[in-house]
Motif scaffolding. Structure first.
Motif, PDB file in Angstrom:
ATOM      1  N   THR A  62       0.717  -1.214   0.037  1.00 27.64           N
ATOM      2  CA  THR A  62      -0.064   0.151  -0.072  1.00 27.64           C
ATOM      3  C   THR A  62       0.964   1.058   0.104  1.00 27.64           C
ATOM      4  O   THR A  62       2.065   1.168   0.018  1.00 27.64           O
ATOM      5  CB  THR A  62      -1.045   0.180   1.286  1.00 27.64           C
ATOM      6  N   GLU A  63       0.292   2.343  -0.149  1.00 29.70           N
ATOM      7  CA  GLU A  63       1.017   3.490   0.381  1.00 29.70           C
ATOM      8  C   GLU A  63       1.885   3.665   1.569  1.00 29.70           C
ATOM      9  O   GLU A  63       1.616   3.283   2.628  1.00 29.70           O
ATOM     10  CB  GLU A  63       0.013   4.692   0.441  1.00 29.70           C
ATOM     11  N   GLY A  64       3.271   3.628   1.300  1.00 26.78           N
ATOM     12  CA  GLY A  64       4.036   3.340   2.689  1.00 26.78           C
ATOM     13  C   GLY A  64       4.282   1.882   2.854  1.00 26.78           C
ATOM     14  O   GLY A  64       4.320   1.802   4.021  1.00 26.78           O
ATOM     15  N   TYR A  65       4.457   1.145   1.739  1.00 26.22           N
ATOM     16  CA  TYR A  65       4.446  -0.395   1.906  1.00 26.22           C
ATOM     17  C   TYR A  65       4.978  -0.916   2.809  1.00 26.22           C
ATOM     18  O   TYR A  65       6.249  -0.484   3.271  1.00 26.22           O
ATOM     19  CB  TYR A  65       4.801  -0.904   0.441  1.00 26.22           C
ATOM     20  N   GLY A  66       4.350  -1.939   3.531  1.00 23.01           N
ATOM     21  CA  GLY A  66       4.940  -3.284   3.916  1.00 23.01           C
ATOM     22  C   GLY A  66       5.261  -3.322   5.324  1.00 23.01           C
ATOM     23  O   GLY A  66       5.857  -4.408   5.756  1.00 23.01           O
ATOM     24  N   GLY A  67       5.308  -2.575   6.373  1.00 22.91           N
ATOM     25  CA  GLY A  67       5.926  -2.734   7.634  1.00 22.91           C
ATOM     26  C   GLY A  67       7.319  -3.158   7.516  1.00 22.91           C
ATOM     27  O   GLY A  67       8.059  -2.764   6.435  1.00 22.91           O
ATOM     28  N   THR A  68       7.544  -3.843   8.664  1.00 25.11           N
ATOM     29  CA  THR A  68       9.022  -4.160   8.862  1.00 25.11           C
ATOM     30  C   THR A  68       9.745  -4.946   7.651  1.00 25.11           C
ATOM     31  O   THR A  68      10.612  -4.388   6.948  1.00 25.11           O
ATOM     32  CB  THR A  68       9.211  -4.687   9.970  1.00 25.11           C
ATOM     33  N   ALA A  69       9.064  -6.038   7.220  1.00 26.48           N
ATOM     34  CA  ALA A  69       9.521  -6.821   6.276  1.00 26.48           C
ATOM     35  C   ALA A  69       9.658  -6.154   4.923  1.00 26.48           C
ATOM     36  O   ALA A  69      10.358  -6.346   4.140  1.00 26.48           O
ATOM     37  CB  ALA A  69       8.815  -8.168   6.151  1.00 26.48           C
ATOM     38  N   GLY A  70       8.559  -5.465   4.429  1.00 26.42           N
ATOM     39  CA  GLY A  70       8.526  -4.800   3.329  1.00 26.42           C
ATOM     40  C   GLY A  70       9.556  -3.708   3.155  1.00 26.42           C
ATOM     41  O   GLY A  70      10.128  -3.689   2.150  1.00 26.42           O
ATOM     42  N   ARG A  71       9.705  -3.035   4.248  1.00 27.48           N
ATOM     43  CA  ARG A  71      10.777  -2.058   4.240  1.00 27.48           C
ATOM     44  C   ARG A  71      12.303  -2.520   4.086  1.00 27.48           C
ATOM     45  O   ARG A  71      13.138  -2.154   3.368  1.00 27.48           O
ATOM     46  CB  ARG A  71      10.772  -1.053   5.494  1.00 27.48           C
ATOM     47  N   ALA A  72      12.301  -3.654   4.703  1.00 26.87           N
ATOM     48  CA  ALA A  72      13.767  -4.315   4.758  1.00 26.87           C
ATOM     49  C   ALA A  72      13.940  -4.771   3.240  1.00 26.87           C
ATOM     50  O   ALA A  72      15.246  -4.564   2.673  1.00 26.87           O
ATOM     51  CB  ALA A  72      13.645  -5.567   5.793  1.00 26.87           C
ATOM     52  N   LEU A  73      13.016  -5.464   2.576  1.00 29.01           N
ATOM     53  CA  LEU A  73      13.324  -5.803   1.209  1.00 29.01           C
ATOM     54  C   LEU A  73      13.649  -4.453   0.253  1.00 29.01           C
ATOM     55  O   LEU A  73      14.555  -4.585  -0.547  1.00 29.01           O
ATOM     56  CB  LEU A  73      11.951  -6.490   0.651  1.00 29.01           C
ATOM     57  N   GLN A  74      12.627  -3.454   0.335  1.00 26.04           N
ATOM     58  CA  GLN A  74      12.992  -2.289  -0.580  1.00 26.04           C
ATOM     59  C   GLN A  74      14.258  -1.751  -0.161  1.00 26.04           C
ATOM     60  O   GLN A  74      15.014  -1.580  -1.207  1.00 26.04           O
ATOM     61  CB  GLN A  74      11.887  -1.057  -0.184  1.00 26.04           C
ATOM     62  N   GLU A  75      14.699  -1.655   1.107  1.00 26.21           N
ATOM     63  CA  GLU A  75      16.148  -1.063   1.545  1.00 26.21           C
ATOM     64  C   GLU A  75      17.279  -2.019   0.961  1.00 26.21           C
ATOM     65  O   GLU A  75      18.233  -1.615   0.514  1.00 26.21           O
ATOM     66  CB  GLU A  75      16.106  -0.856   2.971  1.00 26.21           C
ATOM     67  N   ALA A  76      17.006  -3.475   1.120  1.00 29.36           N
ATOM     68  CA  ALA A  76      18.145  -4.017   0.640  1.00 29.36           C
ATOM     69  C   ALA A  76      18.266  -4.159  -0.825  1.00 29.36           C
ATOM     70  O   ALA A  76      19.445  -4.224  -1.349  1.00 29.36           O
ATOM     71  CB  ALA A  76      17.637  -5.844   1.193  1.00 29.36           C
ATOM     72  N   TYR A  77      17.169  -4.016  -1.651  1.00 31.55           N
ATOM     73  CA  TYR A  77      17.249  -4.052  -2.793  1.00 31.55           C
ATOM     74  C   TYR A  77      18.165  -2.465  -3.262  1.00 31.55           C
ATOM     75  O   TYR A  77      19.045  -2.503  -4.069  1.00 31.55           O
ATOM     76  CB  TYR A  77      16.087  -4.071  -3.860  1.00 31.55           C
ATOM     77  N   ALA A  78      17.459  -1.480  -2.842  1.00 31.82           N
ATOM     78  CA  ALA A  78      18.210  -0.306  -3.131  1.00 31.82           C
ATOM     79  C   ALA A  78      19.793  -0.148  -2.789  1.00 31.82           C
ATOM     80  O   ALA A  78      20.320   0.289  -3.552  1.00 31.82           O
ATOM     81  CB  ALA A  78      17.478   0.982  -2.179  1.00 31.82           C
ATOM     82  N   GLY A  79      20.065  -0.829  -1.588  1.00 28.93           N
ATOM     83  CA  GLY A  79      21.421  -0.849  -1.324  1.00 28.93           C
ATOM     84  C   GLY A  79      22.406  -1.905  -2.112  1.00 28.93           C
ATOM     85  O   GLY A  79      23.286  -1.399  -2.660  1.00 28.93           O
ATOM     86  N   PHE A  80      21.749  -2.974  -2.526  1.00 33.05           N
ATOM     87  CA  PHE A  80      22.120  -3.848  -3.614  1.00 33.05           C
ATOM     88  C   PHE A  80      22.460  -3.273  -4.819  1.00 33.05           C
ATOM     89  O   PHE A  80      23.758  -3.093  -5.728  1.00 33.05           O
ATOM     90  CB  PHE A  80      21.435  -5.084  -3.699  1.00 33.05           C
ATOM     91  N   ALA A  81      21.385  -2.348  -5.672  1.00 33.56           N
ATOM     92  CA  ALA A  81      21.403  -1.872  -6.904  1.00 33.56           C
ATOM     93  C   ALA A  81      22.751  -0.734  -6.587  1.00 33.56           C
ATOM     94  O   ALA A  81      23.357  -0.352  -7.921  1.00 33.56           O
ATOM     95  CB  ALA A  81      20.492  -1.079  -7.031  1.00 33.56           C
ATOM     96  N   GLU A  82      22.829   0.093  -5.645  1.00 33.54           N
ATOM     97  CA  GLU A  82      23.879   1.224  -5.626  1.00 33.54           C
ATOM     98  C   GLU A  82      25.258   0.480  -5.520  1.00 33.54           C
ATOM     99  O   GLU A  82      26.030   0.894  -6.278  1.00 33.54           O
ATOM    100  CB  GLU A  82      23.617   1.959  -4.455  1.00 33.54           C
ATOM    101  N   ARG A  83      25.432  -0.746  -4.879  1.00 33.65           N
ATOM    102  CA  ARG A  83      26.779  -1.320  -4.652  1.00 33.65           C
ATOM    103  C   ARG A  83      27.178  -2.168  -6.079  1.00 33.65           C
ATOM    104  O   ARG A  83      28.098  -1.788  -6.567  1.00 33.65           O
ATOM    105  CB  ARG A  83      26.624  -2.247  -3.519  1.00 33.65           C
TER     106      ARG A  83
END
Length: 386
Positions: A62-83
């Protein structure tokens, strides 16, 4: 230092599809699964999740997706893409989807106009019918099998878009060509697409598997693409987790993400909570293992080239810049090399006609196995074909 562990024959034969569908005397080198043990961070995360009985529904976006698990996935992918790619992705622009093909279908349904979908051939078989499934026509952009380099024909793309096509389904790195598109090539595609007001859906599932000497450039990282493109990707190919059912749609702007979030739940659901956990662990903690994997695959590619030169010298292998899937032209030996290999060599490679129905003499060969198995695969094929 991380290491790649080859599965034993007994371990490999537990696979439900690649080895499980093969007769006991057949060496399978067809579907895109690797004969390697899971990356330890992924294995450990999955084992802990099962021990914790994490088998319920995943968070729904939803807007502001996902609680802890959703945010962890989003942040993990963003970090991976940058590295890994130097691509800056806003975490809130990452959306889960069950797999890449489902993500492509979802994006076509929600974002694309009704015009035809341009599809480069040869191309990934499950996507051959994706335009028709979404109520559109497919417009083929065919690679000359004798061309020196596998490239998108910009003149042909321009003509197809001028004739009414509205979306390009771009697979990059490309399967089965094994190509990594350069920034200049992607800029050329962008210029043609923008000229016609069209859209790009960029399947980037093989992005982590760019081999030595090359680099992945996400289409979304090209200036002037955010408003007409999305990328669809996953950890599943690089980390060998296709059965866990979790891919990611990446957008370049908030307006596109809002349109996807506003879609009915029935258009995008059913990804797995274990898939979320595995992808998060892979993207966050899997860099060292991935580096070792790319080194192994580069060595396997070089081994294949030597084996072909020795045993099948008339074979042509397009330069394998990414993926672990070699595209071989065996027309010098037979119009149906896959059939001959299975019947007479007991080697299962994928028939090139699955990727382009009117193209004889080609196969796709999976090199993500041990050096010993790869050597035996080529030796057996040579005995049958030559």
């Amino acid at each position: 230092m991380a290491e790649i562990r080859d599965l034993t024959d007994d371990e490999a034969r537990r696979a439900l599809l690649k080895w499980g569908a093969a007769e006991p005397d057949v060496l399978p080198a067809w579907v895109a699964e690797m004969d390697y043990a899971l990356a330890p961070p992924v294995h450990d995360a999955l084992r802990q999740a099962v021990e914790d009985q994490v088998t319920g529904y995943p968070p729904f976006p939803t807007e502001g997706y996902g609680g802890t698990a959703g945010r962890a996935l989003q942040e993990a992918y963003a970090g991976f893409a940058e590295r890994q790619f130097g691509h800056l992705v806003a975490p809130e622009h990452v959306l889960p989807v069950v797999d890449v093909t489902a993500g492509v279908r979802f994006v076509l349904d929600v974002l694309s106009g009704p015009g035809a979908v341009v599809f480069p051939l040869p191309g990934y078989p499950p996507q051959h019918d994706i335009a028709q499934v979404t109520g559109r026509e497919r417009a083929d952009l065919v690679l000359d099998p004798d061309a020196e380099r596998a490239e998108i024909d910009l003149g042909r793309l321009d003509a197809l878009l001028a004739a009414g096509a509205e979306t390009l389904l771009l697979t990059q790195p490309h399967n089965p060509w094994g190509r990594v598109f350069t920034r200049a090539e992607l800029e050329g595609i962008r210029d043609v697409v923008v000229r016609h007001g069209a859209r790009v859906v960029s399947d980037e599932i093989h992005a982590p598997l760019v081999l030595d000497g090359h680099e992945h450039v996400s289409y979304l990282s090209i200036e002037g693409t955010a408003d007409h493109a999305v990328a669809v990707t996953a950890a599943s190919k690089a980390f060998n987790t296709p059965g866990l059912r979790c891919a990611q749609i990446v957008t370049g702007d908030e307006a596109t993400m809002r349109r996807l979030l506003a879609a009915p739940m029935a258009r995008n659901d059913s990804w797995s909570p274990l898939g979320v956990i595995a992808a998060t662990a892979a993207f966050r903690d899997g860099d060292a293992w991935l580096t070792a994997l790319r080194a192994r695959l580069s060595a396997q590619r070089d081994l294949l080239a030597r084996l072909l030169a020795e045993h099948l010298p008339a074979a042509r292998m397009r330069p394998l810049e990414a993926t672990y899937l070699a595209w071989l032209d065996l027309r010098a030996y037979h119009d149906d090399p896959a059939g001959v290999a299975l019947q007479h060599a007991r080697v299962w490679v994928q028939d090139g006609r699955l990727f382009q129905p009117d193209l004889p003499g080609h196969v796709r060969l999976n090199i993500a196995t041990s050096p010993e198995r790869l050597t035996e695969i080529v030796r057996r094929m040579a005995a049958a074909l030559a």
